[in-house]
Motif scaffolding. Sequence first.
Motif, PDB file in Angstrom:
ATOM      1  N   GLU A   1      -2.915   3.941   6.443  1.00 44.84           N
ATOM      2  CA  GLU A   1      -3.144   4.731   7.923  1.00 44.84           C
ATOM      3  C   GLU A   1      -4.048   3.829   8.782  1.00 44.84           C
ATOM      4  N   LYS A   2      -4.998   3.186   8.190  1.00 46.94           N
ATOM      5  CA  LYS A   2      -5.841   2.054   8.991  1.00 46.94           C
ATOM      6  C   LYS A   2      -4.804   0.986   9.630  1.00 46.94           C
ATOM      7  N   HIS A   3      -3.837   0.629   8.910  1.00 50.22           N
ATOM      8  CA  HIS A   3      -2.860  -0.290   9.373  1.00 50.22           C
ATOM      9  C   HIS A   3      -1.904   0.486  10.473  1.00 50.22           C
ATOM     10  N   ARG A   4      -1.440   1.562  10.451  1.00 51.89           N
ATOM     11  CA  ARG A   4      -0.757   2.186  11.397  1.00 51.89           C
ATOM     12  C   ARG A   4      -1.783   2.034  12.868  1.00 51.89           C
ATOM     13  N   GLU A   5      -3.033   2.751  12.495  1.00 50.83           N
ATOM     14  CA  GLU A   5      -3.657   2.800  13.535  1.00 50.83           C
ATOM     15  C   GLU A   5      -3.978   1.620  14.532  1.00 50.83           C
TER      16      GLU A   5
ATOM     17  N   ASN B   1       1.012   4.114  -2.736  1.00 53.85           N
ATOM     18  CA  ASN B   1       0.540   5.390  -2.194  1.00 53.85           C
ATOM     19  C   ASN B   1      -1.049   5.425  -2.018  1.00 53.85           C
ATOM     20  N   ASP B   2      -1.179   4.080  -1.517  1.00 58.48           N
ATOM     21  CA  ASP B   2      -2.916   3.851  -1.103  1.00 58.48           C
ATOM     22  C   ASP B   2      -2.857   4.571   0.467  1.00 58.48           C
ATOM     23  N   GLY B   3      -3.120   5.567   0.385  1.00 56.77           N
ATOM     24  CA  GLY B   3      -3.043   6.296   1.840  1.00 56.77           C
ATOM     25  C   GLY B   3      -4.040   5.600   2.923  1.00 56.77           C
ATOM     26  N   GLU B   4      -5.375   5.606   2.516  1.00 49.42           N
ATOM     27  CA  GLU B   4      -6.316   5.122   3.559  1.00 49.42           C
ATOM     28  C   GLU B   4      -6.119   3.682   4.176  1.00 49.42           C
ATOM     29  N   PRO B   5      -5.727   2.605   3.451  1.00 52.69           N
ATOM     30  CA  PRO B   5      -5.495   1.301   4.070  1.00 52.69           C
ATOM     31  C   PRO B   5      -4.112   1.312   4.776  1.00 52.69           C
TER      32      PRO B   5
ATOM     33  N   HIS C   1       0.961  -1.226   0.097  1.00 50.41           N
ATOM     34  CA  HIS C   1       0.022  -0.001   0.004  1.00 50.41           C
ATOM     35  C   HIS C   1       0.774   1.152   0.025  1.00 50.41           C
TER      36      HIS C   1
END
Length: 430
Positions: free
Chosen positions: A287-291, A281-285, A277
């Motif tokens: 960021e969900k992984h980071r969270e 440059n797939d930002g949303e997935p 991702h």
Amino acid sequence: MFYQMYEFNHAVMAPWRAAAEAMRVAYRNPFNPLSLTAYGRTMAAGFEVFERATRRYGKPEFGLPLTVINGEEVSVHEKIVWSKPFCNLLHFERVLPPGTERGPKLLMVAPMSGHYATLLRGTVETMLPHADVYITDWVDARMVPVHDGAFDLDDYIDYVIEMIRFLGPDTHLMAVCQPSVPVLAAAAVMAMDEDPNVPASMTLMGGPIDTRSNPTAVNRLAENKPIEWFAENVVMQVPWPQPGAMRLVYPGFLQLSGFMSMNLDRHMTAQKDFFVHLVKNDGEPAEKHREFYDEYLAVMDLTAEFYLQTVDTVFIRHALPKGEMTHRGRLIDLKAITKTALMTVEGENDDISGVGQTAAAQTLCSSIPDGMRMHYLQPDVGHYGVFNGSRFRREIAPRILNFMKANALGNRATTAETPRVVKGRFTRKS
């Protein structure tokens, strides 16, 4: 020495983590032409994965400054209202519009099993529009100096009782996973003492009340080892320079390794997908992984005495369901509970607390009137889904709120609105 080696390795990796973070920033910098290329994104992704894999994750924040009540957005202030060395009681104080009811007074008892209370962030967020929420914020044992004394299962029960008394009558309890046993014990002790502050209701969710029922891999591991094995192999001394140096603990990183090993393939796939991702440059997935992993990888140490006493009492001897559990030397009598309503919640696919383990509380608490008890089995969810996620918000939380409201001290006379014992669905007494 193992804990010391873990700390040493973490310190040794510090310069490499700093270098990796610097290179990640360089390759992500929009002024760097390589940041626009697949090569630049690949390099930045690799450095971020390395930095995150070697990082120590600190305690997360709840981060719930707002909630919505009756369609109106209101502010929420997080306050410590009660404190002891091993726990702070947090109140999520809402600035309510004039004339708005506060809702049930809810004490969430968070697990003390390796993760921080912020693991219940989604649970708190779901209940905030409807209830006056308090939560136990357990303190990392390695941050508590030795001179503050010990903390065992009896102390845990004492803390819960003191917090209930602090909040006063008509308090509703919610215990998620591990605290189901001490919360049930605390309610019994208060009932035995005829305490006027006995909780109005308690909701036990995915808890190990009787691990002999449908045992999971976690239960079998505990049963197959004597308590001496745990004392010799997983109890370690907090190293200097931590505030709790010299304290004997069950380290959080050991608990985390156990969690990870149970679903290692899934975690490895998640890391690979995260890398892909980032490159795409797939930002949303990403960021969900980071969270998710910022929360999941943040762990705390448990005092050795609490950990060993819990393993021995709950998982090896099954003392509570056998009627052999004691508090401060006094036998705990679950049949003494008569004024506290009981709801139990389980997940159909729970691989931590198997189906039937939490429901066992319904049989053990035989003196609670049928009109003040309920069991709910949620289909298609695992352990985490019992207290978080879309099904919790849509199907479990409304049932808990209805149960608490029906069993508020002022509402119990209206028996037509009191839930009865059910399994897998919500019905009312006819």
